[in-house]
Design a protein around this motif. Structure first.
Motif, short mmCIF file in Angstrom:
data_model
loop_
_atom_site.label_atom_id
_atom_site.label_comp_id
_atom_site.label_asym_id
_atom_site.label_seq_id
_atom_site.Cartn_x
_atom_site.Cartn_y
_atom_site.Cartn_z
N LEU A 1 0.82 -1.22 0.00
CA LEU A 1 0.00 0.00 0.00
C LEU A 1 0.86 1.26 0.00
O LEU A 1 0.49 2.27 -0.60
N LEU A 2 1.99 1.20 0.66
CA LEU A 2 2.92 2.33 0.67
C LEU A 2 3.38 2.64 -0.75
O LEU A 2 3.40 3.80 -1.17
N TRP A 3 3.73 1.61 -1.50
CA TRP A 3 4.25 1.82 -2.85
C TRP A 3 3.14 2.22 -3.82
O TRP A 3 3.38 3.04 -4.73
N ILE A 4 1.93 1.71 -3.62
CA ILE A 4 0.80 2.16 -4.45
C ILE A 4 0.53 3.64 -4.16
O ILE A 4 0.28 4.43 -5.07
N GLY A 5 0.60 4.01 -2.89
CA GLY A 5 0.43 5.41 -2.52
C GLY A 5 1.50 6.30 -3.13
O GLY A 5 1.21 7.41 -3.58
N ALA A 6 2.74 5.81 -3.16
CA ALA A 6 3.83 6.58 -3.77
C ALA A 6 3.56 6.81 -5.26
O ALA A 6 3.82 7.89 -5.79
N LEU A 7 3.00 5.80 -5.93
CA LEU A 7 2.64 5.96 -7.34
C LEU A 7 1.52 6.99 -7.51
O LEU A 7 1.56 7.80 -8.44
N CYS A 8 0.54 6.96 -6.60
CA CYS A 8 -0.54 7.96 -6.65
C CYS A 8 0.00 9.37 -6.44
O CYS A 8 -0.41 10.31 -7.12
N LEU A 9 0.93 9.50 -5.50
CA LEU A 9 1.55 10.79 -5.24
C LEU A 9 2.27 11.30 -6.49
O LEU A 9 2.07 12.45 -6.91
N ALA A 10 3.09 10.45 -7.08
CA ALA A 10 3.84 10.85 -8.28
C ALA A 10 2.89 11.21 -9.42
O ALA A 10 3.07 12.25 -10.08
N ALA A 11 1.88 10.39 -9.64
CA ALA A 11 0.92 10.66 -10.73
C ALA A 11 0.18 11.97 -10.48
O ALA A 11 0.00 12.77 -11.41
N GLY A 12 -0.23 12.19 -9.23
CA GLY A 12 -0.99 13.41 -8.92
C GLY A 12 -0.18 14.67 -9.12
O GLY A 12 -0.66 15.63 -9.74
N VAL A 13 1.04 14.70 -8.59
CA VAL A 13 1.84 15.93 -8.73
C VAL A 13 2.33 16.12 -10.16
O VAL A 13 2.43 17.26 -10.63
N LEU A 14 2.61 15.03 -10.87
CA LEU A 14 2.99 15.17 -12.28
C LEU A 14 1.84 15.72 -13.11
O LEU A 14 2.03 16.64 -13.92
N ALA A 15 0.65 15.16 -12.92
CA ALA A 15 -0.51 15.64 -13.68
C ALA A 15 -0.78 17.12 -13.37
O ALA A 15 -1.01 17.92 -14.29
N LEU A 16 -0.74 17.48 -12.12
CA LEU A 16 -1.01 18.86 -11.74
C LEU A 16 0.10 19.79 -12.25
O LEU A 16 -0.18 20.87 -12.80
N GLY A 17 1.33 19.40 -12.06
CA GLY A 17 2.45 20.24 -12.53
C GLY A 17 2.39 20.47 -14.02
O GLY A 17 2.53 21.59 -14.51
N ILE A 18 2.19 19.40 -14.77
CA ILE A 18 2.08 19.52 -16.23
C ILE A 18 0.87 20.36 -16.60
O ILE A 18 0.93 21.22 -17.48
N GLY A 19 -0.24 20.13 -15.91
CA GLY A 19 -1.45 20.92 -16.17
C GLY A 19 -1.24 22.39 -15.94
O GLY A 19 -1.73 23.24 -16.71
N LEU A 20 -0.54 22.75 -14.89
CA LEU A 20 -0.27 24.16 -14.60
C LEU A 20 0.68 24.76 -15.63
O LEU A 20 0.51 25.92 -16.06
N LEU A 21 1.68 24.00 -16.04
CA LEU A 21 2.66 24.52 -17.01
C LEU A 21 2.10 24.66 -18.42
O LEU A 21 2.61 25.47 -19.21
N THR A 22 1.08 23.89 -18.74
CA THR A 22 0.52 23.93 -20.10
C THR A 22 -0.78 24.70 -20.21
O THR A 22 -1.31 24.82 -21.31
N SER A 23 -1.27 25.22 -19.12
CA SER A 23 -2.55 25.97 -19.17
C SER A 23 -2.34 27.42 -19.54
O SER A 23 -1.33 28.01 -19.34
#
Length: 138
Positions: free
Chosen positions: A116-138
């Protein structure tokens, strides 16, 4: 400057995330019992209890901050929901990974629920990557 306008989904998620702070408070109280020796735990379990509590607090805070930025992006579909839910999901999953993998009486190493820790780490990475990319491309 105009007041901050949150979308209904973002507002609802932020409300739920804020309600989880009460469980983090309970965890803090429980940690005080652990460090006073009132709850018998191995050193491994004490370390994982601290880590689970710390990750919950930090990631809930980060999740709330991220929610403020989500509606400023042009994201939609899966990317939008990944940006919106990635960090709050990580807060739950990573904390659960620490707590549940050390739950067995007298445990000295994590059980299989450490995944569960590693699944959570994947969720964290996916969430911040999606948001960061979304902010940079908006």
């Amino acid at each position: 400057m105009t007041p901050l306008q949150l979308s209904q989904p973002t507002q609802a998620i932020a409300g739920v995330v804020l309600l989880t702070v009460v469980t983090i408070e309970f965890g803090g109280w429980f940690l005080t019992r652990i460090v006073r020796g009132q709850v018998p735990m191995t050193p491994f379990q004490q370390t994982f209890a601290r880590a689970g509590h710390a990750h919950a607090g930090v990631l809930v805070t980060l999740g709330l901050v991220c929610l403020l930025f989500v509606d400023a992006t042009d994201l939609d579909g899966v990317a939008l929901w990944t940006a919106r839910l990635g960090v709050p999901a990580a807060a739950v999953l990573m904390s659960a990974g620490f707590f549940l993998s050390s739950l067995e009486r007298g445990a000295t190493r994590p059980n299989r629920l450490i995944v569960l820790l590693w699944i959570g780490a994947l969720c964290l990475a996916a969430g911040v990557l999606a948001l960061g990319i979304g902010l940079l491309t908006s």
